[in-house]
Enzyme design. Structure first.
Site, PDB file in Angstrom:
ATOM      1  N   ASN A   1       0.835  -1.202   0.000  1.00 59.45           N
ATOM      2  CA  ASN A   1       0.000   0.000   0.000  1.00 59.45           C
ATOM      3  C   ASN A   1       0.870   1.253   0.000  1.00 59.45           C
ATOM      4  O   ASN A   1       1.980   1.276   0.563  1.00 59.45           O
ATOM      5  CB  ASN A   1      -1.012   0.000   1.156  1.00 59.45           C
ATOM      6  CG  ASN A   1      -0.416  -0.182   2.528  1.00 59.45           C
ATOM      7  OD1 ASN A   1       0.609  -0.828   2.709  1.00 59.45           O
ATOM      8  ND2 ASN A   1      -1.063   0.388   3.529  1.00 59.45           N
TER       9      ASN A   1
ATOM     10  N   GLU B   1       0.372   5.339   0.665  1.00 58.95           N
ATOM     11  CA  GLU B   1      -0.530   6.399   1.112  1.00 58.95           C
ATOM     12  C   GLU B   1      -0.001   7.768   0.712  1.00 58.95           C
ATOM     13  O   GLU B   1       1.186   7.931   0.378  1.00 58.95           O
ATOM     14  CB  GLU B   1      -0.701   6.310   2.637  1.00 58.95           C
ATOM     15  CG  GLU B   1      -1.365   5.006   3.035  1.00 58.95           C
ATOM     16  CD  GLU B   1      -1.576   4.856   4.532  1.00 58.95           C
ATOM     17  OE1 GLU B   1      -1.099   5.709   5.318  1.00 58.95           O
ATOM     18  OE2 GLU B   1      -2.216   3.866   4.910  1.00 58.95           O
TER      19      GLU B   1
ATOM     20  N   CYS C   1      -4.254   0.564  -2.477  1.00 60.90           N
ATOM     21  CA  CYS C   1      -4.134  -0.729  -1.795  1.00 60.90           C
ATOM     22  C   CYS C   1      -3.029  -1.578  -2.420  1.00 60.90           C
ATOM     23  O   CYS C   1      -2.784  -1.519  -3.635  1.00 60.90           O
ATOM     24  CB  CYS C   1      -5.433  -1.506  -1.913  1.00 60.90           C
ATOM     25  SG  CYS C   1      -6.805  -0.802  -1.004  1.00 60.90           S
TER      26      CYS C   1
ATOM     27  N   GLU D   1      -3.069  -4.703  -3.071  1.00 65.24           N
ATOM     28  CA  GLU D   1      -3.590  -5.652  -4.067  1.00 65.24           C
ATOM     29  C   GLU D   1      -3.646  -5.015  -5.449  1.00 65.24           C
ATOM     30  O   GLU D   1      -3.286  -5.634  -6.452  1.00 65.24           O
ATOM     31  CB  GLU D   1      -5.000  -6.111  -3.671  1.00 65.24           C
ATOM     32  CG  GLU D   1      -5.057  -6.912  -2.391  1.00 65.24           C
ATOM     33  CD  GLU D   1      -5.277  -6.041  -1.157  1.00 65.24           C
ATOM     34  OE1 GLU D   1      -4.813  -4.886  -1.121  1.00 65.24           O
ATOM     35  OE2 GLU D   1      -5.915  -6.535  -0.208  1.00 65.24           O
TER      36      GLU D   1
ATOM     37  N   CYS E   1     -10.082  -5.361   0.139  1.00 62.62           N
ATOM     38  CA  CYS E   1     -11.265  -4.505   0.298  1.00 62.62           C
ATOM     39  C   CYS E   1     -12.214  -4.730  -0.884  1.00 62.62           C
ATOM     40  O   CYS E   1     -11.859  -5.376  -1.877  1.00 62.62           O
ATOM     41  CB  CYS E   1     -10.856  -3.034   0.401  1.00 62.62           C
ATOM     42  SG  CYS E   1     -10.398  -2.303  -1.191  1.00 62.62           S
TER      43      CYS E   1
ATOM     44  N   CYS F   1     -10.924  -3.652  -4.373  1.00 61.30           N
ATOM     45  CA  CYS F   1      -9.914  -4.576  -4.913  1.00 61.30           C
ATOM     46  C   CYS F   1     -10.572  -5.876  -5.375  1.00 61.30           C
ATOM     47  O   CYS F   1     -10.210  -6.415  -6.424  1.00 61.30           O
ATOM     48  CB  CYS F   1      -8.845  -4.874  -3.865  1.00 61.30           C
ATOM     49  SG  CYS F   1      -7.764  -3.470  -3.559  1.00 61.30           S
TER      50      CYS F   1
END
Ligand code: THU
Length: 130
Positions: free
Chosen positions: A45, A47, A56, A58, A89, A92
């Site tokens: 990830n 940010e 994310c 993934e 999530c 994803c």
């Protein structure tokens, strides 16, 4: 999938989370996707201070593989810094489903490695109208 392939992908996801950039949440995630031709692409990830822009792990892994020309995938492993099971999530799941509707999702925690089908995790995906 063979047990050693599952463990290899889970380890790649664990390694990838070391590169996570998560100064705002403190929650690091690693992912590793296996293409049908046997290559592994990892993601973590990432940010941003503009918080909504967090990416994310993934999707980073999927996009890396797609941008290298891969189009078929068999499995993805996901791992988190807290050692608990970490599931992709909803966003994803939706994106993974479109590119790999038979994808296996390997969720590893400090206690166990479990394997799910993407269809199990996303039973009613949004699909293109015929
Ligand atoms: N995150 C992922 O990388 N994958 C998920 O499936 C859920 C959440 C990241 C986004 C954010 O950087 C941090 O975890 C906390 O939400």
């Amino acid at each position: 999938m063979l047990q050693d392939e599952i463990e290899r992908l889970a380890r790649a996801a664990e390694d990838a989370l070391k590169n996570a950039i998560a100064p705002y949440s403190g929650f690091k995630v690693g992912a590793a996707i296996l293409s049908s031709d046997g290559k592994v692409y990892t993601g973590c990830n990432v940010e941003n201070y503009s918080l909504m822009l967090a990416m994310c792990a993934e999707r980073v892994a999927l996009l890396k593989a797609l941008s290298e020309g891969e189009r078929e995938f068999t499995a993805m492993a996901v791992s988190c810094s807290d050692g608990e099971a970490c599931f992709p999530c909803g966003a994803c799941r939706q994106m993974l489903f479109e590119f790999a509707p038979n994808l296996k999702i390997i969720v590893s925690s400090k206690d166990a490695i479990r394997v799910f089908g993407i269809k199990e995790l996303l039973p009613f995906p949004f699909v293109k109208p015929e």
